[in-house]
Design an enzyme around this catalytic site. Structure first.
Site, PDB file in Angstrom:
ATOM      1  N   GLY A  44      45.148  10.865 -27.074  1.00 53.53           N
ATOM      2  CA  GLY A  44      44.338  10.348 -25.975  1.00 53.53           C
ATOM      3  C   GLY A  44      42.865  10.655 -26.167  1.00 53.53           C
ATOM      4  O   GLY A  44      42.343  10.651 -27.286  1.00 53.53           O
ATOM      5  N   SER A  45      42.194  10.964 -25.074  1.00 53.85           N
ATOM      6  CA  SER A  45      40.741  11.114 -25.116  1.00 53.85           C
ATOM      7  C   SER A  45      40.263  12.338 -25.879  1.00 53.85           C
ATOM      8  O   SER A  45      39.070  12.438 -26.192  1.00 53.85           O
ATOM      9  CB  SER A  45      40.182  11.145 -23.691  1.00 53.85           C
ATOM     10  OG  SER A  45      40.336   9.885 -23.077  1.00 53.85           O
TER      11      SER A  45
END
Length: 492
Positions: A215-216
Protein backbone atom coordinates in the site's frame (compact mmCIF):
# COMPACT_ATOMS: atom_id res chain seq x y z
CA UNK A 1 53.58 -81.62 12.60
CA UNK A 2 55.10 -78.19 12.07
CA UNK A 3 53.64 -78.16 8.54
CA UNK A 4 50.11 -78.70 9.89
CA UNK A 5 50.50 -75.93 12.43
CA UNK A 6 51.72 -73.65 9.68
CA UNK A 7 48.73 -74.48 7.51
CA UNK A 8 46.32 -73.93 10.41
CA UNK A 9 47.92 -70.58 11.21
CA UNK A 10 47.68 -69.54 7.56
CA UNK A 11 44.03 -70.61 7.45
CA UNK A 12 43.28 -68.59 10.60
CA UNK A 13 45.03 -65.58 9.09
CA UNK A 14 42.90 -65.90 5.94
CA UNK A 15 39.75 -66.11 8.09
CA UNK A 16 40.85 -63.06 10.08
CA UNK A 17 41.57 -61.15 6.86
CA UNK A 18 38.15 -62.12 5.51
CA UNK A 19 36.53 -60.84 8.68
CA UNK A 20 38.44 -57.56 8.40
CA UNK A 21 37.53 -57.18 4.71
CA UNK A 22 33.87 -57.86 5.50
CA UNK A 23 33.93 -55.42 8.40
CA UNK A 24 35.51 -52.80 6.13
CA UNK A 25 32.86 -53.49 3.48
CA UNK A 26 30.07 -53.03 6.02
CA UNK A 27 31.67 -50.02 7.76
CA UNK A 28 32.83 -48.15 4.63
CA UNK A 29 31.19 -49.39 1.42
CA UNK A 30 27.73 -50.19 2.77
CA UNK A 31 27.71 -47.55 5.52
CA UNK A 32 25.79 -44.89 3.58
CA UNK A 33 23.04 -47.33 2.56
CA UNK A 34 22.77 -48.81 6.05
CA UNK A 35 22.74 -45.36 7.64
CA UNK A 36 19.96 -44.23 5.32
CA UNK A 37 17.90 -47.34 5.99
CA UNK A 38 14.58 -46.61 7.77
CA UNK A 39 15.35 -49.54 10.08
CA UNK A 40 18.55 -47.89 11.35
CA UNK A 41 17.73 -45.85 14.44
CA UNK A 42 21.32 -45.26 15.55
CA UNK A 43 21.66 -41.73 14.03
CA UNK A 44 18.37 -40.71 15.56
CA UNK A 45 19.31 -42.13 18.96
CA UNK A 46 22.72 -40.44 18.78
CA UNK A 47 21.11 -37.14 17.77
CA UNK A 48 19.04 -36.98 20.93
CA UNK A 49 21.51 -38.65 23.28
CA UNK A 50 23.08 -35.32 24.31
CA UNK A 51 21.25 -32.07 25.15
CA UNK A 52 20.81 -29.74 22.22
CA UNK A 53 22.62 -26.38 22.32
CA UNK A 54 20.62 -23.26 23.11
CA UNK A 55 19.31 -20.25 21.22
CA UNK A 56 20.00 -17.07 23.18
CA UNK A 57 18.12 -13.78 23.28
CA UNK A 58 19.65 -10.94 25.24
CA UNK A 59 22.38 -13.28 26.47
CA UNK A 60 19.83 -15.67 28.02
CA UNK A 61 18.65 -19.03 26.63
CA UNK A 62 15.08 -19.20 25.35
CA UNK A 63 15.45 -22.92 24.65
CA UNK A 64 16.49 -25.93 26.72
CA UNK A 65 16.49 -29.73 26.82
CA UNK A 66 14.58 -32.16 29.04
CA UNK A 67 15.93 -35.61 29.91
CA UNK A 68 13.11 -38.10 29.24
CA UNK A 69 15.09 -41.28 30.15
CA UNK A 70 13.75 -42.79 26.92
CA UNK A 71 15.61 -44.06 23.87
CA UNK A 72 15.36 -40.62 22.23
CA UNK A 73 16.64 -39.17 25.43
CA UNK A 74 16.57 -35.36 25.24
CA UNK A 75 13.49 -33.42 24.22
CA UNK A 76 13.49 -29.72 23.28
CA UNK A 77 11.94 -27.16 25.65
CA UNK A 78 11.10 -23.49 25.07
CA UNK A 79 10.82 -20.51 27.40
CA UNK A 80 8.20 -18.01 26.17
CA UNK A 81 7.57 -20.28 23.20
CA UNK A 82 4.89 -18.21 21.41
CA UNK A 83 6.91 -15.01 21.86
CA UNK A 84 10.03 -16.37 20.17
CA UNK A 85 8.54 -18.98 17.82
CA UNK A 86 9.06 -16.74 14.71
CA UNK A 87 12.77 -16.70 15.62
CA UNK A 88 13.50 -20.18 16.96
CA UNK A 89 11.06 -22.30 14.98
CA UNK A 90 10.62 -25.83 16.35
CA UNK A 91 12.85 -28.88 16.91
CA UNK A 92 10.67 -31.98 16.87
CA UNK A 93 11.62 -35.64 17.18
CA UNK A 94 8.77 -36.40 14.76
CA UNK A 95 8.73 -33.49 12.34
CA UNK A 96 12.29 -32.21 12.17
CA UNK A 97 13.26 -28.57 12.53
CA UNK A 98 12.36 -25.10 11.21
CA UNK A 99 13.69 -21.52 11.16
CA UNK A 100 16.80 -21.05 13.37
CA UNK A 101 16.52 -24.59 14.72
CA UNK A 102 16.99 -25.76 11.13
CA UNK A 103 19.40 -23.13 9.82
CA UNK A 104 21.78 -23.61 12.76
CA UNK A 105 21.10 -27.32 13.31
CA UNK A 106 24.75 -28.27 12.83
CA UNK A 107 25.85 -26.10 15.72
CA UNK A 108 22.88 -26.83 17.98
CA UNK A 109 22.98 -30.61 17.47
CA UNK A 110 26.76 -30.85 17.79
CA UNK A 111 27.28 -32.22 14.25
CA UNK A 112 29.14 -29.13 12.96
CA UNK A 113 32.75 -30.13 12.18
CA UNK A 114 34.04 -27.01 13.94
CA UNK A 115 32.71 -28.41 17.24
CA UNK A 116 34.84 -31.55 16.94
CA UNK A 117 38.39 -31.34 18.42
CA UNK A 118 39.42 -34.28 16.19
CA UNK A 119 37.22 -34.16 13.07
CA UNK A 120 38.75 -37.20 11.35
CA UNK A 121 38.24 -39.36 14.43
CA UNK A 122 34.64 -38.19 14.69
CA UNK A 123 34.12 -39.06 11.03
CA UNK A 124 35.35 -42.60 11.67
CA UNK A 125 33.42 -43.13 14.90
CA UNK A 126 30.41 -41.06 13.76
CA UNK A 127 30.43 -39.43 17.19
CA UNK A 128 28.83 -36.05 17.87
CA UNK A 129 30.33 -33.23 19.87
CA UNK A 130 28.42 -31.27 22.46
CA UNK A 131 25.88 -28.86 20.96
CA UNK A 132 26.92 -25.23 20.63
CA UNK A 133 24.86 -22.11 21.26
CA UNK A 134 23.41 -19.51 18.89
CA UNK A 135 23.28 -15.88 20.04
CA UNK A 136 20.62 -13.86 18.22
CA UNK A 137 20.42 -10.14 17.55
CA UNK A 138 16.89 -9.94 19.01
CA UNK A 139 16.20 -7.12 21.48
CA UNK A 140 14.06 -8.71 24.25
CA UNK A 141 12.12 -5.54 25.15
CA UNK A 142 11.38 -4.73 21.49
CA UNK A 143 10.23 -8.31 20.86
CA UNK A 144 7.85 -8.16 23.84
CA UNK A 145 6.53 -4.74 22.84
CA UNK A 146 5.73 -5.99 19.34
CA UNK A 147 4.11 -9.18 20.65
CA UNK A 148 1.95 -7.31 23.15
CA UNK A 149 1.09 -4.63 20.60
CA UNK A 150 -0.33 -7.13 18.12
CA UNK A 151 -2.17 -9.00 20.87
CA UNK A 152 -5.00 -11.06 19.40
CA UNK A 153 -4.82 -9.35 16.01
CA UNK A 154 -3.38 -11.15 13.01
CA UNK A 155 -0.25 -9.54 11.62
CA UNK A 156 3.49 -9.14 11.94
CA UNK A 157 6.26 -6.81 13.12
CA UNK A 158 9.88 -6.57 11.99
CA UNK A 159 12.46 -4.18 13.43
CA UNK A 160 16.09 -3.67 12.39
CA UNK A 161 19.04 -1.53 13.40
CA UNK A 162 19.65 0.73 10.36
CA UNK A 163 23.43 1.08 10.67
CA UNK A 164 24.12 -2.65 10.93
CA UNK A 165 21.13 -4.65 9.69
CA UNK A 166 20.76 -6.45 13.03
CA UNK A 167 17.19 -7.74 13.41
CA UNK A 168 15.85 -6.44 16.72
CA UNK A 169 12.33 -7.88 16.62
CA UNK A 170 10.54 -10.51 14.56
CA UNK A 171 6.97 -11.19 15.63
CA UNK A 172 4.10 -13.00 13.94
CA UNK A 173 0.55 -13.35 15.24
CA UNK A 174 -1.18 -15.59 15.92
CA UNK A 175 1.72 -17.63 17.23
CA UNK A 176 2.12 -21.08 18.78
CA UNK A 177 4.21 -22.90 21.40
CA UNK A 178 6.93 -24.99 19.65
CA UNK A 179 7.24 -27.21 22.72
CA UNK A 180 4.01 -29.04 21.91
CA UNK A 181 5.80 -30.50 18.86
CA UNK A 182 9.03 -31.51 20.62
CA UNK A 183 8.26 -35.11 21.58
CA UNK A 184 7.46 -38.19 19.53
CA UNK A 185 4.19 -39.34 21.08
CA UNK A 186 0.53 -39.03 20.23
CA UNK A 187 0.31 -35.57 21.84
CA UNK A 188 2.88 -34.16 19.39
CA UNK A 189 1.05 -35.74 16.46
CA UNK A 190 -2.26 -34.26 17.60
CA UNK A 191 -0.66 -30.81 18.05
CA UNK A 192 0.85 -31.01 14.54
CA UNK A 193 -2.53 -31.85 13.01
CA UNK A 194 -4.26 -29.09 14.97
CA UNK A 195 -1.71 -26.39 14.09
CA UNK A 196 -1.62 -27.30 10.40
CA UNK A 197 -5.40 -27.42 10.23
CA UNK A 198 -5.88 -24.02 11.89
CA UNK A 199 -7.21 -21.54 9.28
CA UNK A 200 -5.29 -18.72 11.03
CA UNK A 201 -2.00 -20.51 10.25
CA UNK A 202 -0.16 -19.93 13.54
CA UNK A 203 3.00 -21.65 12.23
CA UNK A 204 3.28 -19.24 9.30
CA UNK A 205 6.02 -16.70 10.00
CA UNK A 206 4.25 -13.64 8.64
CA UNK A 207 7.23 -11.36 9.30
CA UNK A 208 9.47 -13.10 6.74
CA UNK A 209 7.48 -15.81 4.92
CA UNK A 210 4.31 -13.87 4.00
CA UNK A 211 4.16 -11.07 1.43
CA UNK A 212 1.49 -8.38 1.39
CA UNK A 213 0.60 -5.46 -0.87
CA UNK A 214 2.50 -2.69 0.95
CA UNK A 215 0.00 0.00 0.00
CA UNK A 216 1.04 3.57 0.67
CA UNK A 217 4.19 2.59 2.58
CA UNK A 218 5.64 1.84 -0.87
CA UNK A 219 5.39 5.56 -1.62
CA UNK A 220 8.75 5.86 0.18
CA UNK A 221 10.27 3.89 -2.72
CA UNK A 222 8.35 5.88 -5.34
CA UNK A 223 9.42 9.19 -3.80
CA UNK A 224 13.06 8.01 -3.79
CA UNK A 225 12.81 7.03 -7.46
CA UNK A 226 11.22 10.37 -8.42
CA UNK A 227 13.87 12.38 -6.57
CA UNK A 228 16.80 10.33 -7.89
CA UNK A 229 15.47 10.50 -11.46
CA UNK A 230 15.03 14.27 -11.26
CA UNK A 231 11.29 14.08 -11.87
CA UNK A 232 10.91 16.02 -8.60
CA UNK A 233 13.50 18.66 -7.72
CA UNK A 234 11.61 20.81 -5.23
CA UNK A 235 9.64 19.24 -2.37
CA UNK A 236 7.37 22.29 -2.22
CA UNK A 237 6.65 22.75 -5.95
CA UNK A 238 3.21 21.79 -7.34
CA UNK A 239 3.21 18.44 -9.13
CA UNK A 240 0.54 19.20 -11.75
CA UNK A 241 -1.51 16.23 -10.55
CA UNK A 242 -5.27 15.99 -11.12
CA UNK A 243 -7.63 14.40 -8.65
CA UNK A 244 -9.10 12.03 -9.55
CA UNK A 245 -6.38 10.68 -11.84
CA UNK A 246 -7.37 8.61 -14.88
CA UNK A 247 -5.02 5.65 -15.26
CA UNK A 248 -3.18 5.86 -18.62
CA UNK A 249 -4.93 4.05 -21.46
CA UNK A 250 -8.03 3.35 -19.38
CA UNK A 251 -11.20 5.01 -18.13
CA UNK A 252 -10.45 3.96 -14.53
CA UNK A 253 -10.28 6.91 -12.16
CA UNK A 254 -8.02 6.78 -9.11
CA UNK A 255 -9.16 8.78 -6.08
CA UNK A 256 -7.81 9.88 -2.69
CA UNK A 257 -8.94 9.77 0.91
CA UNK A 258 -7.76 13.38 1.38
CA UNK A 259 -9.35 16.37 -0.39
CA UNK A 260 -6.09 18.35 -0.58
CA UNK A 261 -4.34 16.35 -3.31
CA UNK A 262 -5.04 18.38 -6.44
CA UNK A 263 -1.69 19.58 -7.78
CA UNK A 264 -0.17 18.88 -4.32
CA UNK A 265 3.55 19.26 -3.74
CA UNK A 266 5.53 16.12 -2.96
CA UNK A 267 5.76 17.19 0.67
CA UNK A 268 1.99 17.58 1.04
CA UNK A 269 1.25 14.49 -1.06
CA UNK A 270 3.54 12.38 1.12
CA UNK A 271 2.10 13.77 4.34
CA UNK A 272 -1.51 13.12 3.30
CA UNK A 273 -0.71 10.00 1.23
CA UNK A 274 -2.18 11.19 -2.08
CA UNK A 275 -2.62 8.20 -4.39
CA UNK A 276 -3.11 10.35 -7.47
CA UNK A 277 0.20 12.19 -7.08
CA UNK A 278 2.29 9.05 -6.55
CA UNK A 279 0.57 7.04 -9.27
CA UNK A 280 1.33 9.83 -11.74
CA UNK A 281 4.91 10.12 -10.45
CA UNK A 282 5.49 6.40 -10.99
CA UNK A 283 4.35 6.70 -14.60
CA UNK A 284 6.63 9.71 -15.14
CA UNK A 285 9.62 7.92 -13.63
CA UNK A 286 9.01 4.91 -15.85
CA UNK A 287 9.25 1.15 -15.37
CA UNK A 288 13.02 0.93 -15.73
CA UNK A 289 13.90 3.52 -13.07
CA UNK A 290 11.09 2.46 -10.73
CA UNK A 291 12.26 -1.16 -10.92
CA UNK A 292 15.91 -0.15 -10.44
CA UNK A 293 15.09 1.77 -7.27
CA UNK A 294 12.83 -0.97 -5.91
CA UNK A 295 15.51 -3.58 -6.56
CA UNK A 296 18.15 -1.42 -4.89
CA UNK A 297 15.96 -1.52 -1.77
CA UNK A 298 15.80 -5.35 -2.01
CA UNK A 299 12.72 -6.13 -4.10
CA UNK A 300 12.97 -9.01 -6.61
CA UNK A 301 15.93 -10.43 -4.66
CA UNK A 302 15.62 -13.87 -3.07
CA UNK A 303 18.63 -13.07 -0.90
CA UNK A 304 20.93 -15.40 1.08
CA UNK A 305 18.66 -15.74 4.15
CA UNK A 306 18.91 -14.32 7.65
CA UNK A 307 20.08 -17.25 7.94
CA UNK A 308 16.75 -19.01 7.20
CA UNK A 309 15.06 -18.13 3.88
CA UNK A 310 12.93 -15.00 3.48
CA UNK A 311 10.08 -14.79 0.96
CA UNK A 312 10.89 -12.74 -2.12
CA UNK A 313 9.37 -9.25 -2.18
CA UNK A 314 8.34 -8.31 -5.71
CA UNK A 315 7.97 -5.34 -8.01
CA UNK A 316 6.57 -6.38 -11.40
CA UNK A 317 8.74 -5.18 -14.30
CA UNK A 318 6.40 -6.38 -17.07
CA UNK A 319 3.65 -3.82 -16.59
CA UNK A 320 1.89 -1.30 -18.79
CA UNK A 321 1.54 2.34 -17.73
CA UNK A 322 -1.76 1.84 -15.89
CA UNK A 323 -0.38 -1.13 -13.99
CA UNK A 324 2.78 0.85 -13.22
CA UNK A 325 0.65 3.61 -11.71
CA UNK A 326 -0.99 1.10 -9.35
CA UNK A 327 2.34 -0.62 -8.63
CA UNK A 328 3.79 2.74 -7.60
CA UNK A 329 1.25 3.08 -4.78
CA UNK A 330 1.94 -0.43 -3.49
CA UNK A 331 -0.92 -2.20 -5.23
CA UNK A 332 -1.31 -4.40 -8.34
CA UNK A 333 1.50 -7.05 -8.15
CA UNK A 334 3.74 -5.20 -5.71
CA UNK A 335 4.30 -7.45 -2.67
CA UNK A 336 6.55 -7.14 0.37
CA UNK A 337 7.37 -8.89 3.61
CA UNK A 338 7.34 -6.81 6.80
CA UNK A 339 11.12 -7.38 7.04
CA UNK A 340 11.55 -5.89 3.55
CA UNK A 341 9.55 -2.78 4.49
CA UNK A 342 11.56 -2.39 7.71
CA UNK A 343 14.65 -2.48 5.48
CA UNK A 344 13.17 0.30 3.32
CA UNK A 345 12.66 2.51 6.38
CA UNK A 346 16.16 1.63 7.61
CA UNK A 347 17.69 2.72 4.29
CA UNK A 348 16.11 6.16 4.64
CA UNK A 349 17.42 6.45 8.20
CA UNK A 350 20.89 5.26 7.15
CA UNK A 351 21.57 7.87 4.47
CA UNK A 352 20.36 5.68 1.61
CA UNK A 353 22.54 2.68 2.49
CA UNK A 354 20.89 -0.74 2.76
CA UNK A 355 22.47 -3.19 5.19
CA UNK A 356 21.43 -6.81 4.69
CA UNK A 357 19.37 -7.88 7.73
CA UNK A 358 20.70 -10.72 9.88
CA UNK A 359 19.51 -12.61 12.95
CA UNK A 360 22.56 -14.45 14.31
CA UNK A 361 25.22 -12.42 16.14
CA UNK A 362 27.55 -15.34 16.75
CA UNK A 363 27.70 -19.07 17.41
CA UNK A 364 29.71 -20.52 20.29
CA UNK A 365 30.93 -23.82 21.70
CA UNK A 366 29.28 -25.17 24.82
CA UNK A 367 32.17 -23.74 26.84
CA UNK A 368 31.70 -20.26 25.38
CA UNK A 369 34.44 -20.15 22.72
CA UNK A 370 33.36 -18.36 19.53
CA UNK A 371 32.82 -20.43 16.39
CA UNK A 372 31.56 -17.78 13.97
CA UNK A 373 30.53 -14.13 14.15
CA UNK A 374 28.25 -12.15 11.88
CA UNK A 375 31.12 -10.07 10.50
CA UNK A 376 30.74 -7.18 8.04
CA UNK A 377 27.44 -7.20 6.19
CA UNK A 378 26.95 -6.44 2.47
CA UNK A 379 25.87 -2.88 1.75
CA UNK A 380 24.31 -1.24 -1.30
CA UNK A 381 23.16 2.27 -2.16
CA UNK A 382 19.37 2.41 -2.51
CA UNK A 383 19.26 6.16 -3.23
CA UNK A 384 21.48 9.20 -3.22
CA UNK A 385 22.41 10.53 0.22
CA UNK A 386 20.73 13.85 -0.63
CA UNK A 387 17.54 11.96 -1.49
CA UNK A 388 17.66 10.16 1.84
CA UNK A 389 17.92 13.51 3.64
CA UNK A 390 14.80 14.75 1.85
CA UNK A 391 12.91 11.54 2.57
CA UNK A 392 13.79 11.77 6.26
CA UNK A 393 12.23 15.23 6.24
CA UNK A 394 9.10 13.91 4.50
CA UNK A 395 8.77 11.03 6.97
CA UNK A 396 9.20 13.38 9.93
CA UNK A 397 6.35 15.52 8.57
CA UNK A 398 4.06 12.46 8.55
CA UNK A 399 4.63 11.91 12.27
CA UNK A 400 4.74 15.56 13.33
CA UNK A 401 1.90 16.95 11.21
CA UNK A 402 0.36 14.17 9.14
CA UNK A 403 -1.26 10.75 9.38
CA UNK A 404 1.39 9.17 11.63
CA UNK A 405 1.03 11.24 14.81
CA UNK A 406 0.39 8.09 16.87
CA UNK A 407 4.02 7.06 16.37
CA UNK A 408 5.58 10.10 18.06
CA UNK A 409 8.04 9.28 20.87
CA UNK A 410 8.96 11.94 23.41
CA UNK A 411 12.68 12.70 23.42
CA UNK A 412 13.22 11.32 19.92
CA UNK A 413 12.95 12.25 16.26
CA UNK A 414 10.61 9.86 14.49
CA UNK A 415 9.82 9.49 10.80
CA UNK A 416 7.08 7.30 9.41
CA UNK A 417 4.69 6.43 6.62
CA UNK A 418 1.19 5.03 6.93
CA UNK A 419 -0.42 2.61 4.53
CA UNK A 420 -3.78 0.96 3.95
CA UNK A 421 -3.48 -1.84 1.40
CA UNK A 422 -6.51 -3.13 -0.49
CA UNK A 423 -6.67 -6.82 -1.40
CA UNK A 424 -9.02 -9.61 -2.36
CA UNK A 425 -11.31 -9.98 -5.37
CA UNK A 426 -12.56 -6.51 -6.22
CA UNK A 427 -10.68 -5.23 -3.13
CA UNK A 428 -13.41 -6.84 -1.02
CA UNK A 429 -11.03 -8.08 1.71
CA UNK A 430 -10.52 -6.20 4.97
CA UNK A 431 -7.69 -3.74 4.18
CA UNK A 432 -4.25 -4.33 5.67
CA UNK A 433 -3.08 -1.56 8.00
CA UNK A 434 0.63 -0.73 7.55
CA UNK A 435 3.13 1.55 9.23
CA UNK A 436 6.87 1.89 8.60
CA UNK A 437 9.10 4.14 10.66
CA UNK A 438 12.50 4.93 12.12
CA UNK A 439 13.52 6.64 15.35
CA UNK A 440 16.58 8.49 16.62
CA UNK A 441 16.98 9.56 20.24
CA UNK A 442 17.71 13.25 20.78
CA UNK A 443 21.16 12.36 22.16
CA UNK A 444 21.95 9.73 19.54
CA UNK A 445 24.27 10.30 16.59
CA UNK A 446 22.28 8.01 14.31
CA UNK A 447 18.91 6.29 14.05
CA UNK A 448 18.66 3.31 16.36
CA UNK A 449 15.71 1.40 14.98
CA UNK A 450 13.51 1.01 11.92
CA UNK A 451 10.18 -0.80 12.15
CA UNK A 452 7.49 -2.20 9.88
CA UNK A 453 4.08 -3.26 11.19
CA UNK A 454 1.22 -4.87 9.29
CA UNK A 455 -2.16 -5.70 10.83
CA UNK A 456 -4.25 -8.07 8.72
CA UNK A 457 -7.55 -8.08 10.56
CA UNK A 458 -7.74 -4.71 12.25
CA UNK A 459 -10.77 -4.77 14.55
CA UNK A 460 -12.56 -1.69 13.24
CA UNK A 461 -15.09 -0.69 10.63
CA UNK A 462 -13.61 -0.98 7.14
CA UNK A 463 -13.69 2.79 6.58
CA UNK A 464 -11.83 3.42 9.85
CA UNK A 465 -8.90 1.08 9.18
CA UNK A 466 -5.69 3.08 8.75
CA UNK A 467 -2.02 2.44 9.28
CA UNK A 468 -1.84 5.48 11.51
CA UNK A 469 -4.62 4.27 13.77
CA UNK A 470 -3.92 0.53 13.90
CA UNK A 471 -0.23 -0.04 13.18
CA UNK A 472 1.53 3.17 14.28
CA UNK A 473 0.94 2.65 18.04
CA UNK A 474 2.59 -0.79 17.78
CA UNK A 475 5.58 0.70 15.97
CA UNK A 476 5.80 3.41 18.62
CA UNK A 477 5.98 0.81 21.42
CA UNK A 478 8.77 -1.07 19.63
CA UNK A 479 10.79 2.08 18.94
CA UNK A 480 10.39 3.27 22.52
CA UNK A 481 11.56 -0.10 23.85
CA UNK A 482 14.77 0.18 21.83
CA UNK A 483 15.41 3.84 22.63
CA UNK A 484 14.76 3.31 26.35
CA UNK A 485 17.16 0.37 26.66
CA UNK A 486 20.58 0.88 28.19
CA UNK A 487 23.68 -0.48 26.52
CA UNK A 488 24.86 -3.70 28.07
CA UNK A 489 26.19 -7.07 27.14
CA UNK A 490 25.04 -8.87 24.03
CA UNK A 491 21.40 -8.67 24.67
CA UNK A 492 20.88 -5.16 25.87
Amino acid sequence: MTRYIRHAALFCAVLLLALLVNAARVQVVEAPAREASPANRRPEIARYHEPRGDILVGGRPVTGSRDTDEQLRHERTYADGPLYAPVTGFASQLYGTSLLERAEDGVLSGSDRMLAPFPLWNDLTRARGSGGDVETTIHPAAQRAAFRGLGSRKGAVAAVEPATGRILALVSAPSYDPQVLSGNGAAAARAWARLNGDPDKPMLNRAVRQTYPPGSTFKVVTAAAALDAGVIRDLHAPTDSPAPYTLPGTTTRLTNESEDCVDASLRDAFRWSCNTVFAKLGVEVGVRDMAATAEAFGFNDAGPGIPFPVARSTFDTSVDRAQLALSSIGQYNTRATPLQMATVAAAVANGGLVRSPYLVERTTRAGGGTLRTAGPRPVRQAMRPATAVKLKRLMRDVVERGTGRNAAVRGATVGGKTGTAQHGVGNAGTPYAWFVSWAQGDRDMESKVAVAVVVEDASARRGDITGGGMAAPIARAVMKAVLDSRPGRTGY
